[in-house]
Design a protein around this motif. Structure first.
Motif, PDB file in Angstrom:
ATOM      1  N   UNK A 129       0.823  -1.209   0.000  1.00  0.00           N
ATOM      2  CA  UNK A 129       0.000   0.000   0.000  1.00  0.00           C
ATOM      3  C   UNK A 129       0.860   1.263   0.000  1.00  0.00           C
ATOM      4  N   UNK A 130       2.038   1.195   0.643  1.00  0.00           N
ATOM      5  CA  UNK A 130       2.914   2.359   0.653  1.00  0.00           C
ATOM      6  C   UNK A 130       3.645   2.486  -0.682  1.00  0.00           C
ATOM      7  N   UNK A 131       4.022   3.704  -1.043  1.00  0.00           N
ATOM      8  CA  UNK A 131       4.596   3.949  -2.366  1.00  0.00           C
ATOM      9  C   UNK A 131       6.110   4.127  -2.329  1.00  0.00           C
ATOM     10  N   UNK A 132       6.744   3.720  -1.251  1.00  0.00           N
ATOM     11  CA  UNK A 132       8.209   3.777  -1.185  1.00  0.00           C
ATOM     12  C   UNK A 132       8.782   2.372  -1.046  1.00  0.00           C
ATOM     13  N   UNK A 133       8.049   1.388  -1.546  1.00  0.00           N
ATOM     14  CA  UNK A 133       8.485  -0.004  -1.498  1.00  0.00           C
ATOM     15  C   UNK A 133       9.072  -0.371  -2.868  1.00  0.00           C
ATOM     16  N   UNK A 134      10.349  -0.711  -2.950  1.00  0.00           N
ATOM     17  CA  UNK A 134      10.976  -0.919  -4.266  1.00  0.00           C
ATOM     18  C   UNK A 134      10.374  -2.065  -5.058  1.00  0.00           C
ATOM     19  N   UNK A 135      10.008  -3.179  -4.394  1.00  0.00           N
ATOM     20  CA  UNK A 135       9.445  -4.315  -5.116  1.00  0.00           C
ATOM     21  C   UNK A 135       8.081  -3.943  -5.699  1.00  0.00           C
ATOM     22  N   UNK A 136       7.254  -3.323  -4.889  1.00  0.00           N
ATOM     23  CA  UNK A 136       5.930  -2.916  -5.344  1.00  0.00           C
ATOM     24  C   UNK A 136       6.014  -1.862  -6.441  1.00  0.00           C
ATOM     25  N   UNK A 137       6.868  -0.849  -6.252  1.00  0.00           N
ATOM     26  CA  UNK A 137       6.960   0.242  -7.223  1.00  0.00           C
ATOM     27  C   UNK A 137       7.440  -0.254  -8.585  1.00  0.00           C
ATOM     28  N   UNK A 138       8.469  -1.104  -8.596  1.00  0.00           N
ATOM     29  CA  UNK A 138       8.972  -1.641  -9.867  1.00  0.00           C
ATOM     30  C   UNK A 138       7.931  -2.564 -10.492  1.00  0.00           C
ATOM     31  N   UNK A 139       7.243  -3.355  -9.658  1.00  0.00           N
ATOM     32  CA  UNK A 139       6.189  -4.217 -10.168  1.00  0.00           C
ATOM     33  C   UNK A 139       5.089  -3.421 -10.861  1.00  0.00           C
ATOM     34  N   UNK A 140       4.693  -2.310 -10.246  1.00  0.00           N
ATOM     35  CA  UNK A 140       3.664  -1.461 -10.852  1.00  0.00           C
ATOM     36  C   UNK A 140       4.130  -0.908 -12.194  1.00  0.00           C
ATOM     37  N   UNK A 141       5.374  -0.511 -12.247  1.00  0.00           N
ATOM     38  CA  UNK A 141       5.931   0.083 -13.463  1.00  0.00           C
ATOM     39  C   UNK A 141       6.035  -0.939 -14.601  1.00  0.00           C
ATOM     40  N   UNK A 142       6.442  -2.170 -14.284  1.00  0.00           N
ATOM     41  CA  UNK A 142       6.670  -3.187 -15.311  1.00  0.00           C
ATOM     42  C   UNK A 142       5.418  -3.988 -15.660  1.00  0.00           C
ATOM     43  N   UNK A 143       4.373  -3.868 -14.881  1.00  0.00           N
ATOM     44  CA  UNK A 143       3.183  -4.712 -15.062  1.00  0.00           C
ATOM     45  C   UNK A 143       2.479  -4.467 -16.384  1.00  0.00           C
ATOM     46  N   UNK A 144       1.928  -5.548 -16.915  1.00  0.00           N
ATOM     47  CA  UNK A 144       1.020  -5.433 -18.051  1.00  0.00           C
ATOM     48  C   UNK A 144      -0.361  -4.988 -17.566  1.00  0.00           C
ATOM     49  N   UNK A 145      -0.773  -5.507 -16.403  1.00  0.00           N
ATOM     50  CA  UNK A 145      -2.061  -5.161 -15.807  1.00  0.00           C
ATOM     51  C   UNK A 145      -1.892  -5.050 -14.298  1.00  0.00           C
ATOM     52  N   UNK A 146      -2.576  -4.081 -13.708  1.00  0.00           N
ATOM     53  CA  UNK A 146      -2.579  -3.892 -12.248  1.00  0.00           C
ATOM     54  C   UNK A 146      -4.005  -4.111 -11.746  1.00  0.00           C
ATOM     55  N   UNK A 147      -4.167  -5.086 -10.858  1.00  0.00           N
ATOM     56  CA  UNK A 147      -5.454  -5.293 -10.206  1.00  0.00           C
ATOM     57  C   UNK A 147      -5.462  -4.484  -8.914  1.00  0.00           C
ATOM     58  N   UNK A 148      -6.249  -3.414  -8.885  1.00  0.00           N
ATOM     59  CA  UNK A 148      -6.313  -2.531  -7.730  1.00  0.00           C
ATOM     60  C   UNK A 148      -7.553  -2.867  -6.921  1.00  0.00           C
ATOM     61  N   UNK A 149      -7.339  -3.319  -5.676  1.00  0.00           N
ATOM     62  CA  UNK A 149      -8.441  -3.766  -4.823  1.00  0.00           C
ATOM     63  C   UNK A 149      -8.944  -2.642  -3.932  1.00  0.00           C
ATOM     64  N   UNK A 150     -10.252  -2.616  -3.736  1.00  0.00           N
ATOM     65  CA  UNK A 150     -10.891  -1.597  -2.903  1.00  0.00           C
ATOM     66  C   UNK A 150     -11.798  -2.287  -1.888  1.00  0.00           C
ATOM     67  N   UNK A 151     -11.496  -2.107  -0.603  1.00  0.00           N
ATOM     68  CA  UNK A 151     -12.428  -2.508   0.455  1.00  0.00           C
ATOM     69  C   UNK A 151     -13.147  -1.227   0.876  1.00  0.00           C
TER      70      UNK A 151
END
Length: 245
Positions: free
Chosen positions: A126-148
């Motif tokens: 959820x945080x935007x300073x996580x290197x694995x998450x940030x690079x994953x978002x950048x390289x992804x073909x599709x992002x599944x964004x979940x909302x509770x």
């Protein structure tokens, strides 16, 4: 890159890991070689979900140091599926190493893993300073964004809007809403968040209990979990069918 990359993203307690694990299980049952990478660099969530331990000689920190092309050896095989492998921090505490992870190392890791697996799933943070998450978002073909549905989810999405524009990821997102658990009216949420919701995931009251017991929801047999599994299966089918998920 030869594989398709999908990142599961959302605010805190949005069910990201639950969905990422279920989607990975569903895809692995379709004879796809699936790699699942956790962005949690302090605690091994995936091994809890899978009921397995990750030894120190495996795991994401060793994978980040890997110089040989066989990055797949650092992934752990899920014992219930010969096609599913996951990469997490070791079960032994290694949180102090999280500060050493760089964007460059993470990009190299994801590129290398994409040559090993048919499909790569990043369990985002959820945080935007996580290197694995940030690079994953950048390289992804599709992002599944979940909302509770909640005020917190609305504030989170508003708070990351500039980040989404900076990475140019808005168009790659498929928004998934979780069914109500009695705490917030989903219609009110959707009225405040005029987004094109892709689908709805059922609310699973027993999710935490099952996951703490090492049982992914996809393999649970009660009726709510079967409904959850059917939605996940539909998404996996679209991914494997060659169309846009």
């Amino acid at each position: 890159m030869s594989s398709k990359i999908y990142t599961v993203w959302g605010g805190k307690h949005s069910g990201k890991t639950t969905f990422a694990v279920s989607l990975a299980c569903a895809l692995s049952k379709r004879n796809k070689l699936v790699g699942l990478i956790s962005s949690n660099l302090t605690y091994g969530e995936l091994q809890t979900f899978f009921g397995q331990s990750v030894p120190e000689e495996k795991g994401i920190f060793e994978a980040l140091r890997e110089k040989s092309p066989n990055i797949g050896e650092r992934f752990s095989e899920y014992t219930e599926s010969k096609n599913l492998f996951f990469l997490s921090v070791p079960t032994a505490y290694s949180g102090m190493l999280s500060e050493t992870v760089t964007l460059e190392e993470t990009e190299q890791l994801i590129h290398a893993a994409s040559l090993v697996f048919d499909i790569l799933i990043i369990d985002g943070a959820s945080q935007i300073n996580n290197p694995v998450s940030d690079v994953g978002l950048w390289l992804s073909d599709t992002i599944f964004t979940l909302h509770r549905p909640s005020i917190a989810a609305q504030m989170w999405y508003s708070g990351v809007s500039d980040f989404m524009q900076e990475l140019h990821i808005t168009e790659k997102q498929k928004h998934i809403i979780l069914a109500p658990n009695g705490e917030f009216d989903p219609q009110t949420y959707q009225g405040r968040m005029p987004l094109p919701f892709y689908c709805e995931l059922p609310y699973i009251k027993s999710a935490s209990e099952l996951e703490n017991a090492g049982t992914p929801l996809y393999f649970a047999s009660d009726r709510p979990c079967r409904r959850y599994g059917r939605v996940t299966e539909q998404i996996a089918g679209k991914i494997c069918g060659g169309g846009k998920a």
